[in-house]
Design a protein around this motif. Structure first.
Motif, PDB file in Angstrom:
ATOM      1  N   UNK A 137       0.883  -1.278  -0.011  1.00  0.00           N
ATOM      2  CA  UNK A 137       0.092  -0.063  -0.009  1.00  0.00           C
ATOM      3  C   UNK A 137       0.931   1.358  -0.097  1.00  0.00           C
ATOM      4  N   UNK A 138       0.422   2.358  -0.717  1.00  0.00           N
ATOM      5  CA  UNK A 138       1.070   3.561  -0.562  1.00  0.00           C
ATOM      6  C   UNK A 138       1.874   4.015  -1.630  1.00  0.00           C
ATOM      7  N   UNK A 139       2.130   3.400  -2.634  1.00  0.00           N
ATOM      8  CA  UNK A 139       3.039   3.589  -3.727  1.00  0.00           C
ATOM      9  C   UNK A 139       2.321   4.615  -4.821  1.00  0.00           C
ATOM     10  N   UNK A 140       0.946   4.700  -4.713  1.00  0.00           N
ATOM     11  CA  UNK A 140       0.359   5.589  -5.494  1.00  0.00           C
ATOM     12  C   UNK A 140       0.539   5.151  -7.130  1.00  0.00           C
ATOM     13  N   UNK A 141       0.797   6.263  -7.934  1.00  0.00           N
ATOM     14  CA  UNK A 141       1.168   6.212  -9.428  1.00  0.00           C
ATOM     15  C   UNK A 141       2.508   5.609  -9.753  1.00  0.00           C
ATOM     16  N   UNK A 142       3.142   5.664  -8.806  1.00  0.00           N
ATOM     17  CA  UNK A 142       4.678   4.873  -9.061  1.00  0.00           C
ATOM     18  C   UNK A 142       4.661   3.173  -8.740  1.00  0.00           C
ATOM     19  N   UNK A 143       3.211   2.733  -8.355  1.00  0.00           N
ATOM     20  CA  UNK A 143       3.250   1.309  -8.174  1.00  0.00           C
ATOM     21  C   UNK A 143       3.162   0.263  -9.065  1.00  0.00           C
ATOM     22  N   UNK A 144       3.026   0.865 -10.275  1.00  0.00           N
ATOM     23  CA  UNK A 144       2.963   0.051 -11.611  1.00  0.00           C
ATOM     24  C   UNK A 144       4.504  -0.257 -11.691  1.00  0.00           C
ATOM     25  N   UNK A 145       5.591   0.426 -11.771  1.00  0.00           N
ATOM     26  CA  UNK A 145       6.852  -0.017 -11.781  1.00  0.00           C
ATOM     27  C   UNK A 145       7.520  -0.404 -10.456  1.00  0.00           C
ATOM     28  N   UNK A 146       7.201   0.069  -9.429  1.00  0.00           N
ATOM     29  CA  UNK A 146       7.786  -0.403  -8.334  1.00  0.00           C
ATOM     30  C   UNK A 146       7.298  -1.642  -7.896  1.00  0.00           C
ATOM     31  N   UNK A 147       5.977  -1.878  -8.198  1.00  0.00           N
ATOM     32  CA  UNK A 147       5.424  -3.370  -7.803  1.00  0.00           C
ATOM     33  C   UNK A 147       5.846  -4.163  -8.624  1.00  0.00           C
ATOM     34  N   UNK A 148       5.967  -3.904 -10.137  1.00  0.00           N
ATOM     35  CA  UNK A 148       6.546  -4.892 -11.003  1.00  0.00           C
ATOM     36  C   UNK A 148       8.065  -5.288 -10.771  1.00  0.00           C
ATOM     37  N   UNK A 149       8.499  -4.145 -10.217  1.00  0.00           N
ATOM     38  CA  UNK A 149      10.280  -4.398  -9.895  1.00  0.00           C
ATOM     39  C   UNK A 149      10.389  -5.400  -8.574  1.00  0.00           C
ATOM     40  N   UNK A 150       9.348  -5.229  -7.606  1.00  0.00           N
ATOM     41  CA  UNK A 150       9.334  -6.021  -6.655  1.00  0.00           C
ATOM     42  C   UNK A 150       9.166  -7.521  -6.854  1.00  0.00           C
ATOM     43  N   UNK A 151       8.202  -7.611  -7.720  1.00  0.00           N
ATOM     44  CA  UNK A 151       7.828  -9.098  -8.084  1.00  0.00           C
ATOM     45  C   UNK A 151       8.748  -9.797  -8.925  1.00  0.00           C
ATOM     46  N   UNK A 332      13.143   1.302 -20.679  1.00  0.00           N
ATOM     47  CA  UNK A 332      13.257   2.052 -19.382  1.00  0.00           C
ATOM     48  C   UNK A 332      11.695   2.100 -18.994  1.00  0.00           C
ATOM     49  N   UNK A 333      11.019   1.502 -17.874  1.00  0.00           N
ATOM     50  CA  UNK A 333       9.673   2.027 -17.643  1.00  0.00           C
ATOM     51  C   UNK A 333       9.907   3.087 -16.341  1.00  0.00           C
ATOM     52  N   UNK A 334       9.224   3.991 -16.508  1.00  0.00           N
ATOM     53  CA  UNK A 334       9.345   5.232 -15.575  1.00  0.00           C
ATOM     54  C   UNK A 334       8.042   5.461 -15.034  1.00  0.00           C
ATOM     55  N   UNK A 335       7.928   5.920 -13.717  1.00  0.00           N
ATOM     56  CA  UNK A 335       6.639   6.520 -13.136  1.00  0.00           C
ATOM     57  C   UNK A 335       7.310   7.266 -11.914  1.00  0.00           C
ATOM     58  N   UNK A 336       6.038   8.211 -11.865  1.00  0.00           N
ATOM     59  CA  UNK A 336       6.344   9.167 -10.758  1.00  0.00           C
ATOM     60  C   UNK A 336       5.186   9.078  -9.725  1.00  0.00           C
ATOM     61  N   UNK A 337       5.453   9.079  -8.353  1.00  0.00           N
ATOM     62  CA  UNK A 337       4.321   8.891  -7.200  1.00  0.00           C
ATOM     63  C   UNK A 337       4.821   9.390  -6.054  1.00  0.00           C
ATOM     64  N   UNK A 338       3.675   9.411  -4.995  1.00  0.00           N
ATOM     65  CA  UNK A 338       4.092   9.891  -3.715  1.00  0.00           C
ATOM     66  C   UNK A 338       5.613   9.584  -3.300  1.00  0.00           C
ATOM     67  N   UNK A 339       6.045  10.710  -2.540  1.00  0.00           N
ATOM     68  CA  UNK A 339       7.462  10.500  -2.000  1.00  0.00           C
ATOM     69  C   UNK A 339       8.054  11.872  -1.758  1.00  0.00           C
ATOM     70  N   UNK A 340       8.205  12.643  -2.897  1.00  0.00           N
ATOM     71  CA  UNK A 340       8.000  12.280  -4.288  1.00  0.00           C
ATOM     72  C   UNK A 340       8.940  11.581  -4.987  1.00  0.00           C
ATOM     73  N   UNK A 341       8.573  10.495  -5.617  1.00  0.00           N
ATOM     74  CA  UNK A 341       9.570   9.557  -5.693  1.00  0.00           C
ATOM     75  C   UNK A 341       9.465   9.164  -7.489  1.00  0.00           C
ATOM     76  N   UNK A 342      10.696   9.056  -8.190  1.00  0.00           N
ATOM     77  CA  UNK A 342      10.881   8.480  -9.562  1.00  0.00           C
ATOM     78  C   UNK A 342      11.236   7.208  -9.453  1.00  0.00           C
ATOM     79  N   UNK A 343      10.287   6.098 -10.069  1.00  0.00           N
ATOM     80  CA  UNK A 343      10.647   4.707  -9.867  1.00  0.00           C
ATOM     81  C   UNK A 343      11.199   4.171 -11.469  1.00  0.00           C
ATOM     82  N   UNK A 344      12.150   3.333 -11.548  1.00  0.00           N
ATOM     83  CA  UNK A 344      12.487   2.970 -12.704  1.00  0.00           C
ATOM     84  C   UNK A 344      12.813   1.535 -12.884  1.00  0.00           C
TER      85      UNK A 344
END
Length: 351
Positions: A137-151, A332-344
């Protein structure tokens, strides 16, 4: 190092469709008397690049008073249904059945459920009793990239294990009719609902593998994007202009991220970006030194679905991978989300 391969992608959206011109009409009737500057903001609906969006609930639901209880009931029901549809799509596209899945990573920031969504749908989806569950929970819009990376990291840590990643967001359930302010009007113009899923494993046929991933959190930016928690429900926070922040600060952060990913911009054949809005897409093209219009699939997904938060970038990735003209180069997948965070996340061709 053994890399996690992307075996298949799935997606799902609700059946309630809202054309953008209808959204503007509704917002004008709902906010204009309480927010005198509404007409100055009204162009955000036309300039958003959005043609239509899909809503978790029928339109009349949003006209009724809602609170945590009613929002949570809707979240559990609709998020569960979309989770199942997206997961089944991804599993089928991977040539597997639900019983083959060893672990599930669930990303969602637009509702709360305990047991979490993957547990609620466990029996109906057909998952095994011993499946490992990782709700995030809590990744917001960055969750698509951060979640895929975690998986991908979890799949790589246990060669042969099949990891299901699902991002499901029901942004519209957080609509607050009691908030007549700029952030809420912008959110009304941008956000839609949907789910995306992927299956990852170190074995099996795949177009791409996830080579590495990294994040960059800008200090002093915790108030840029997020949720405000109130008795009526969640309220969106946009404390700064995201496009102008991207224009000012993305490039140096991106260079640091690329260094950690052990690559350079010259080696990236295609960017796959979360389309937060049409102005964000233009700011990304400027920062990435791309010609205007390069992020075409991003604009197409935004037009068809709006900003669905975490799942949106996975919708873009699915379209990119289906493109017959896709170059056999790193993406390169990129998304910005709460934090404010850039996930790649760096994806490389598997052949």
């Amino acid at each position: 190092m053994t890399l996690a391969r992307l075996l298949g992608i799935g997606r799902a959206v609700p059946t309630n469709i809202m054309p953008q011109d209808q959204a503007l009409q509704w917002a004008r009737s709902h906010f204009s008397e309480r927010y005198p500057a509404f007409e100055r903001m009204a162009p955000v609906f036309a300039n958003s690049g959005i043609r239509e969006r899909q809503l978790a609930m029928p339109m009349d639901w949003y006209f009724q008073p809602q609170d945590w209880v009613t929002r949570t009931i809707a979240y559990r029901k609709v998020a569960g249904a979309l989770f199942i549809d997206a997961a089944r799509d991804a599993i089928a596209n991977s040539g597997l059945v639900a019983g083959d899945i060893d672990m599930v990573v669930t990303v969602s920031s637009t509702g709360v459920a305990t047991p979490s969504i993957e547990a609620l749908v466990h029996d109906e989806l057909g998952l095994r009793p011993d499946v490992a569950r990782v709700p995030v929970f809590g990744l917001g819009c960055a969750g698509g990239v951060s979640g895929l990376a975690l998986a991908a990291r979890l799949a790589a840590s246990k060669p042969g294990a099949r990891v299901l990643f699902v991002a499901v967001e029901l942004c519209t359930l957080s609509f607050r009719d009691d908030l007549a302010n700029k952030a809420n009007i912008v959110a009304t113009a941008l956000f839609g609902d949907g789910a995306a899923a992927a299956v990852l494993c170190t074995e099996g046929p795949a177009q791409v593998a996830i080579r590495s991933a990294s994040e960059h959190l800008w200090p002093g930016t915790l108030d840029v994007m997020g949720w405000d928690v109130a008795p009526q429900g969640l309220g969106v926070i946009f404390a700064q202009s995201i496009p102008s922040l991207v224009t000012r600060q993305l490039r140096p952060a991106l260079e640091l991220l690329l260094e950690r990913l052990d690559t350079t911009m010259d080696q990236v054949g295609r960017y796959v970006c979360h389309p937060g809005g049409t102005k964000v897409i233009s700011a990304l093209e400027d920062s990435l030194e791309l010609e205007t219009g390069t992020l075409d699939f991003e604009r197409a997904v935004l037009a068809d679905h709006g900003n669905m938060s975490a799942p949106t970038v996975m919708f873009v990735l699915q379209r990119v991978l289906a493109d017959a003209a896709l170059p056999k180069r790193d993406m390169l997948m990129l998304a910005l989300g709460p934090g404010f965070t850039l996930s790649g996340a760096l994806l490389e061709p598997t052949d």
